[in-house]
Design an enzyme around this catalytic site. Structure first.
Site, PDB file in Angstrom:
ATOM      1  N   TYR A  93     -14.000  31.293  44.178  1.00 56.57           N
ATOM      2  CA  TYR A  93     -13.916  32.297  45.236  1.00 56.57           C
ATOM      3  C   TYR A  93     -13.081  31.767  46.397  1.00 56.57           C
ATOM      4  CZ  TYR A  93     -15.767  36.331  47.815  1.00 56.57           C
ATOM      5  OH  TYR A  93     -15.909  37.502  48.487  1.00 56.57           O
ATOM      6  N   TYR A 114      -8.904  45.240  42.724  1.00 55.18           N
ATOM      7  CA  TYR A 114      -9.887  44.586  43.597  1.00 55.18           C
ATOM      8  C   TYR A 114     -10.792  43.635  42.838  1.00 55.18           C
ATOM      9  CZ  TYR A 114     -13.254  48.160  42.020  1.00 55.18           C
ATOM     10  OH  TYR A 114     -14.056  48.958  41.260  1.00 55.18           O
TER      11      TYR A 114
END
Lengths: 323, 323
Positions: free
Chosen positions: B53, B238
């Site tokens: 992430y 996304y």
């Protein structure tokens, strides 16, 4: 007169044929008769012949997207060009024939003493390069851009236009022997693709911002450029020469907030800009600032050999006037 | 108090551990003490634990991106929330613990009688959905959009927000049993991915213009949406739940002049919009217009089982207060 007909969509080496067509009639009001001199075999011509292009004329049809010719006769009311002028016909005029009649309105006389082969390649690659640098990002002198296939016709034109505008280029190629040549042509950084290309590219410019990437390969090359771009950068895809789908690392796209756009010369919003860009490109050619190496020229009678050579690689031109 | 620590980046089932941490100190000026009630295990939490992430806290660290809690105590000067209010802490507050102190300024009281589990899922998926529909294209009532993974938390929120705005949705799913459920939730067209999905999608809306596509899968799903979009359309990526690179047909991208952009909730330009969107989403929940099915809840003591379940699929929540 001699011409090349496309008889069916498929393998261009099989479906392109030398034919003898009637001479065009005399130019009407606002028209000119052009004697075609040189016309390149571009990837777009091969794609059209294979049936993969946006344009699919009813067959049989002459094809040939760009080239240079001489004005042989003018119709009533034509004042912007005169007999003897060198001109570049609009895209998709279907130039693989000795003579044709076209409207005069988009034509302009080009320098008489420029290399005709270079003039024959003005309408696609240099115009594409100029638009790639002007239509997508506001770039100022000193800004860096990065491109794949930097030794292509567009790639060399990008280098020439970037130099004119004070932009700096990172150029990725796949053969070591091109490095010196492209540096001599004005490429600021020229790198051979391979392991660590992303790190090498960033290091070569001291991790400077790089806001625009230009790609005509697709496949892993697109992902490589996406990885080189800075946060918020834009990648413009203008071709898929690798034949592979466009691939991107989602982490680059999403975390770096990249934007991917595309360029296709055939989109009508660009057409009005062509004449000025062709003139500007002709000036770069005559000034010695833009030169795309020609691998070979072939007469129309050797169309099949010319196609085979073009598919193998290198810029191949049809020498149509045979002067 | 109980909390979950991430001890190392890697497999979350191995590296997440139940620990007993000291109670937080009393809230200082402008701060509040929150008792966390429910917190979902989102894909972003798993990505963070794996080290993939954008955010990589120093380890060991509590993690947990979103959730709902109750205000247990307020510091001096706090006037926007009071003891007993339900609130959604800002993203990345690291909520997988029983209590924590955070600044009060971005908090707002949510409806008291709403389903707490639904409120626990407001900060990521509904906010993402609202921004996907407002930040990229100017859409007017009656306009069509298309999305993949329409049964996901974001997908269902997109359907709810689209309905509120009079937009129409083409929803692609991969299991037949979801069709009726998503139609009942307000999806205008719901189709199962498979052969001819592009043709079926276009036919389902009589070839109407479709200017925006939303994708969180990447891989072939991105190419499928690119093929469904109309000329000049925009695809917003996304996520990459498929784990595959983003793939696109170059012909779609180039001839149709598509634009590919991306959305990441962590980009700072969105942060100021969160509080209003969380309120708006809470109102949709209380009005019964937004509901994301919950597959299971687990206490913090069963974190490993919860992770295994979340990786298998379905929305899993940590029930932290255990009420």
């Amino acid at each position: 007169m001699l011409a090349i007909h496309l008889n069916a969509y498929g393998d261009p080496a099989e479906n392109l044929e030398l034919v003898n067509l009637p001479e065009p009639s005399a130019p009407g009001p606002g028209e000119v008769l052009i004697g075609v001199e040189f016309s390149p075999i571009n990837p777009a011509d091969l794609l059209l012949a294979m049936g993969y292009y946006a344009l699919r004329p009813t067959l049989p049809s002459v094809i040939g997207n760009e080239g240079v010719g001489i004005v042989l006769a003018v119709g009533d009311g034509v004042t912007n060009v005169k007999i003897g002028d060198r001109v570049v016909p609009p895209l998709s005029s279907f130039l693989w024939r000795e003579r044709l009649v076209i409207p005069a309105k988009s034509l302009a006389a080009l320098p008489q003493h420029a290399d005709l082969k270079q003039l024959a390649m003005l309408a696609v690659n240099p115009v594409t390069a100029a638009l790639l640098l002007s239509e997508f990002r506001t770039l100022k002198p000193g800004d860096w851009i990065v491109q794949s296939a930097a030794n292509s016709g567009v790639g060399r034109s990008v280098i020439a236009y970037a130099q004119e505008r004070g932009l700096k280029t990172v150029n990725i190629v796949r053969r070591e022997e091109l490095v010196a040549e492209l540096k001599a042509a004005g490429g600021d950084v020229v790198l051979v693709d391979g392991p660590d290309i992303v790190e090498r590219a960033k290091a070569s410019i001291d991790n400077a911002e790089i806001a625009l990437a230009l790609d005509c390969l697709s496949g892993p090359a697109t992902a490589m450029l996406g990885a080189i771009l800075s946060h918020g950068g834009m990648l413009v895809s203008y071709g898929a020469m690798s034949g592979a789908p466009i691939a991107l690392n989602p982490g680059d796209l999403i975390y770096k907030a990249l934007t991917i756009r595309s360029f296709f010369l055939g989109h009508e919003q660009y057409a009005a800009k062509f004449p000025a860009l062709i003139q500007q490109s002709a000036n770069l050619v005559t000034a010695g600032k833009l030169h795309v190496p020609v691998a070979a020229t072939y007469p129309l009678t050797a169309i099949k050999d010319a196609i085979v050579h073009a598919k193998r690689g290198g810029k191949v031109l049809l020498d149509i006037s045979g002067d």
